[in-house]
Each structure stands twice: as C-alpha cells, then as structure tokens.
Enzyme design. Structure first.
Site: not given
Length: 262
Positions: A140, A191, A193, A23, A25, A224
C-alpha cells in the site's frame, strides 16, 4: 474503557467536538463495500456542520469507492480530511481535486524485508493455508498489509477466522522481532500491518489536531475496534475522545444524534 456510543452524553460530545474522525470498514461501511445511501446522506450533511476525517487502514482507492463516490451533493469536500493506510497518507480537496498533502512511504528495502518476514512467519504458523479471496500480501506504499484470507474475503469469514485475535498477535510479534525499526500491528479481523514506526492512527489524530489548530482531545474518534489490541485504539491512546460502535447501523444513529446537536 472506551464507551459504546449509546452510553455517551451526546450533548457533551457535541460541545467538545471540533472534528469528528471515523474509521471506515465496519464503522462507516461494511468491509470493502460503499456506504449505504442513508449513511452517505448523514455523513455528507455532517460535513456542513463540522470538519470530518476518515482514518482507515485501507488504501485511498477504497476511500474513493466506499465514501467519496457515494457522497451527496450536499457534502462540503473542503471540510473533509482523508487519511488512508492508517494515517500514513493525508489528502485534502484543493483546486477541484484530491491532493496528497503528506506521505510516509516505506523504502523499497523495507518493503522487501516486510514481505519476506510476513511470508516466512505466516507459512510457519499455517496462515497461508486454506481458502483465500484475492491477494494475501498487499503493498500500500506506506504500509505492507497481510490479510490471512485475502483482500476480498467476505466479512462473515473474516469475523469467524480469529475470534480471540491470538493468530494475528502471534504473527505480529514474530514479524516485529524481525523488524524492530518498523511498526507491526494487528489490524482488522484478519490483517497485520507493517509501517514506519511512529506513524499510525495516533499520529493521524495528532497531525489533524496540529493542522487544524485544535487539541487532540477536541477530536472525537469513532471506530469498531477500540480495545487495546484494536487498530483504532492508538487514536484514543493519543488523547482523542473515543466512541465505540459495532457497525454502520450504530454509526448512522450516532451521526443522527450529532446532527441534531451541532
């Protein structure tokens, strides 16, 4: 239960790993920030030992600024696999450039439906109020992402906003009811998605395995947010071997451990 990286037998992890996926971030780097020099060094060196993937909910532009722009000359770009927007796009280094191998972009109609539903339910839940740093709803291409505090919100504010995840879950459930043909998932700290159904981090590790000719269980996935509500969980649910970290400092230690064993 996904083990914390210090609880794992790294000798066994190194023996089983055919590919290591990260991952981005709060795993390789802090939110929207580039990898620190020591992380960039270990990550670059790791690509000399094993194939490495970055699987993130963020856009490819963030993969470039957070990862690619800070790699050292030692990095083997040919062994890197980039899967932004939760694996709905896949890039490989070919003929001196990053080439888009596949994508699962949403149609214009589905994008409009997703934006309308997110806006309506976020307003009803009071999630459009208060401080905001940047866009709240971002297209996106293969994914529409709602970020309650905006795309550029500081990490401290993100962590504090919805500690138990209940606000994200309520929004995701309401939008999912509107869009049963699409997949709606709570993503990062703030967030939600919306993407094509069947295309998430589970899809990403299956695609990586198929293209590399390995089993999904040969992939070590580092992230994480490894709980059942976390956006890294689908990779583990699909069969990848998960290792949980609590931030880039943990990931740095894990990379050093793997470099000593691979």
């Amino acid at each position: 239960m996904v083990p914390f990286w210090t609880e794992a037998d790294l000798d066994a992890v190194a023996r089983r790993a055919r590919l290591v996926a990260f991952d981005l971030d709060n795993t390789l780097a802090r939110s929207k920030q580039p990898m620190l020099p020591e992380m960039a060094d270990r990550f670059s060196r790791l690509t000399r030992r094993i194939d490495v993937a970055v699987v993130t909910g963020g856009r490819q532009e963030l993969v470039v600024s957070q990862v690619l722009d800070v790699l050292t000359p030692e990095a083997d770009l040919g062994r890197l696999h980039l899967m932004p927007t939760s694996g709905t796009r896949y890039y490989r280094w070919r003929d001196g450039a990053w080439r888009l191998v596949l994508s699962h972009d949403l149609s214009s109609r589905d994008k409009a439906r997703a934006v309308a539903s997110l806006e309506r339910h976020a307003r009803a839940l009071g999630l459009m109020d208060g401080a905001c740093w940047g866009e709240r709803i971002e297209d996106r291409g293969s994914q529409i992402t709602f970020s309650a505090l905006g795309q550029q919100a500081p990490e401290e504010a993100k962590r504090a906003w919805d500690a138990d995840g209940s606000l994200k879950r309520r929004l995701a459930e309401a939008v999912q009811a509107d869009l049963p043909d699409l997949l709606v998932r709570a993503g990062g700290y703030t967030s939600v998605d919306v993407m094509a159904r069947g295309v998430d981090k589970a899809y990403a590790v299956r695609e990586l395995a198929a293209r590399q000719g390995i089993g999904v269980g040969d992939i070590v996935f580092v992230g994480d947010r490894m709980g059942p509500d976390g956006n890294d969980w689908p990779a583990v649910a699909a069969g990848a071997f998960g290792l949980r970290v609590d931030g880039p400092r943990d990931t740095l230690g894990l990379c050093e451990g793997l470099l000593a064993r691979l």
